[in-house]
Design a protein around this motif. Sequence first.
Motif, mmCIF file in Angstrom:
data_model
loop_
_atom_site.group_PDB
_atom_site.id
_atom_site.type_symbol
_atom_site.label_atom_id
_atom_site.label_comp_id
_atom_site.label_asym_id
_atom_site.label_seq_id
_atom_site.Cartn_x
_atom_site.Cartn_y
_atom_site.Cartn_z
ATOM 1 N N SER A 20 0.866 -1.177 0.000
ATOM 2 C CA SER A 20 0.000 0.000 0.000
ATOM 3 C C SER A 20 0.899 1.221 0.000
ATOM 4 N N GLU A 22 1.634 3.970 1.440
ATOM 5 C CA GLU A 22 1.353 4.782 2.626
ATOM 6 C C GLU A 22 2.630 5.165 3.342
ATOM 7 N N TYR A 53 -0.910 1.859 -4.794
ATOM 8 C CA TYR A 53 0.088 0.827 -4.475
ATOM 9 C C TYR A 53 1.464 1.274 -4.925
ATOM 10 N N PRO A 79 0.950 -3.532 5.660
ATOM 11 C CA PRO A 79 0.789 -2.851 4.369
ATOM 12 C C PRO A 79 1.328 -3.642 3.178
ATOM 13 N N VAL A 80 1.938 -4.791 3.427
ATOM 14 C CA VAL A 80 2.448 -5.601 2.318
ATOM 15 C C VAL A 80 1.310 -6.446 1.752
ATOM 16 N N ILE A 81 1.099 -6.304 0.445
ATOM 17 C CA ILE A 81 -0.026 -7.002 -0.176
ATOM 18 C C ILE A 81 0.413 -8.295 -0.823
ATOM 19 N N PHE A 173 -1.135 -7.872 -7.684
ATOM 20 C CA PHE A 173 -2.243 -8.146 -6.771
ATOM 21 C C PHE A 173 -3.521 -8.199 -7.588
#
Lengths: 178, 571
Positions: A20, A22, A53, A79-81, A173
């Motif tokens: 993400s 952020e 992302y 926050p890791v997708i 993702f």
Amino acid sequence: MSSNININQSKCHTISVLVSNEVGVLSRIADLFSGRGYNIESLTVAPTADSIYSRITIVTQGDDATIEQICKQLNRLIPVIKVANLSMGEAIEYEIGLIKVFVNDENRAEFMNIVSQAGANIMDVTDKTYTVKIDGDEKRVKTFSELVRPFGIKEFVRSGKVAITKGNWFSNFKKTKE
Amino acid sequence: MNKIMYSGAEILIKSLLKEGVKQVFGYPGGVVLPLYDALYLQDDIKHYLVRHEQAAVHAAEGYARVSGRAGVAIVTSGPGACNTVTGLANAYYDGTPLVLITGQVNSSLIGGDAFQEADVVGITRSCCKHNYLVKDVKDLAKTVQEAFYIATTGKKGPVVIDIPVDIFNAKHTFTYPKNVELIGYNPNYKGHPLQIQKALNTLYEAKRPVIISGGGVVASNSHGELKEIATRLSIPVVHTLMGTGTYSDYLENGLGMMGMHGNYCANLTVSNADVIFAIGTRFSDRITGCLKKFARDAQVIHVDIDPCSISKNVKANIPIVGDIKNVLSAMLHQMDKDKHEVNTELKDKWLAEIEEWKKKKAIPQKLSDKLSAVTVLRTIYEYTKKDEPVVSTEVGQHQMWTAQNFKFNKPRKFITSGGLGTMGFGFPAAMGAYLALNSKDKYVLNIAGDGSIQMNIQEMMTCMDYKFKVINCIINNGYLGMVRQWQEKIYNGHYSQTKISSPDFVKLAESYGALGIRVTKEEEIIPALKQAIEFDGAVMIDFVCENFEMVYPWVLAGKPIDNVLLSEEDC
């Protein structure tokens, strides 16, 4: 039947991490590597096509068990997708090297010859220095830097690696809702 | 539509109420003033004022461990937040769900080295499961919901929410989101069916199987399923320190604790097993001893909700990532279908072998006329077992003696700092545990050392303020006993900085208005306990013990776990 982790050969791996976009996500990843004693060879970050992302490409070294732990630990961060070890399959890996070299009248012709043979681009010229760009895989960047080293490298800046999977294999993702 | 506006502080309180929070531990300060004002103006959440922020977090952890719900603590910025780091690290290690609210300086001052400013998100990053800095009051409710969700799901752990003072004051409407949406966080709850079948087949075939039950069994409340599997397949069970109480110590095939100070029998069983079924354990170095020699000939089945725990230290032959309760239930379900018959002849042979190991035990030492710590603890256990009290411990010799000599048949009764090994944990944790019990008639035993108790001794006053009935049993041997024990055997008896003096615990207790009792003879132990249990408030019992008693069984650090020292002679 051996239940203990073998200490096998340490190898370079390229890990692609979708996160993400952020505040603080890069520190979380950097902290994880330093806190657990993992090694970072290079690291690049930039937003993806969807700017909420970012993609982080990390080149790291370790034996299979360490790399497995690195991937698991990265996955544990909120926050890791998605984490993909691109060294497990075929991937296109790319990096850029910018090199500033001393050149004089005597070796100018030889230098120009190496540059054109290697397919590097001249980006800037002064009476004493040439700044050239070399891009491609790591080996290409490294080989070129070795070739021009005898001229005297004044500055050498590398971008670090970016990588993408080959063919129909994705490290992206996939949104589940939709 | 004319919606009601609330301050950030009110939104926080409303969000906590939505999460079912009724009690919080905390300590006020400059930037959390708006929050404390909002707390003052309401009656739904009761705030318990501690005497040190570290204790607030430990107390919240004790509360969480006993209740199974997330504990909550509130502290101010800078020093307040920095003081919570040990508590957070402790909860992170032991997988306890916590939400910590820290105040932060005004958003406009962040980064400018303001008074009582600290980079809390940066400082706590590696000692909590996740942390937030709230930058907009409209995100506050959502952040609180996410924090509770993250803290209480997957491998549980602490989550920090750092809130600048201007966010507490900012106004916004209050709507609590219906669901949490976190695309990067999806704990895997269901074990893979093929892996489960593979694990069962391996267990059916096993000649010398053993189950290692860890803290994950407590966290997932799956002691019932564990018992059924162990009974139906007649597999002996050992537990880790954190797994205490997950399998009744009173049962025949409950072999007790394994590890550095585990039972001889438990360690030997694990060392000689052909199949190890590890449930909810990290395989910490305190249970594996020398990793290279740990379970060399065993197939390892490892169930854990945290993929990182699997094959981190001990390679799992059959890894199962999932919630333990789901995985064990699925196994039981599959066992019903498989109708496997246990080969009793094989199992009996294995159990007979274990019976032999059971005979080897550490012999309590009698070094002088002073009280033996082991005798004290055995007497406390025997006298209090009818009440089934929650027992917390600090860290050190007394902790291991308690783990060895107290028997538990239920989880959430033994509260100790396992992973981080935090001295000063037990006393505040006992306060939280007492609060979670929610019963005036109960009491919590905190078994402490004379060193450990002095690390958070200030909480005596908190106990007296709120009538927390915590009975501190101080095993006073005049030394930092566990470190001294290592010095005696490994550092040529150089007792470097381990002799430690203490105040007069009786007078100290009295100065707090608490009950203080000194015990120097065996016959005084029970009357002291009786008096302590009858007293309405916190108690300190100073058991003046032998100085040089050692904890046995003992496996020296880095040695294989079947290398068990049972007494002085083995050294």
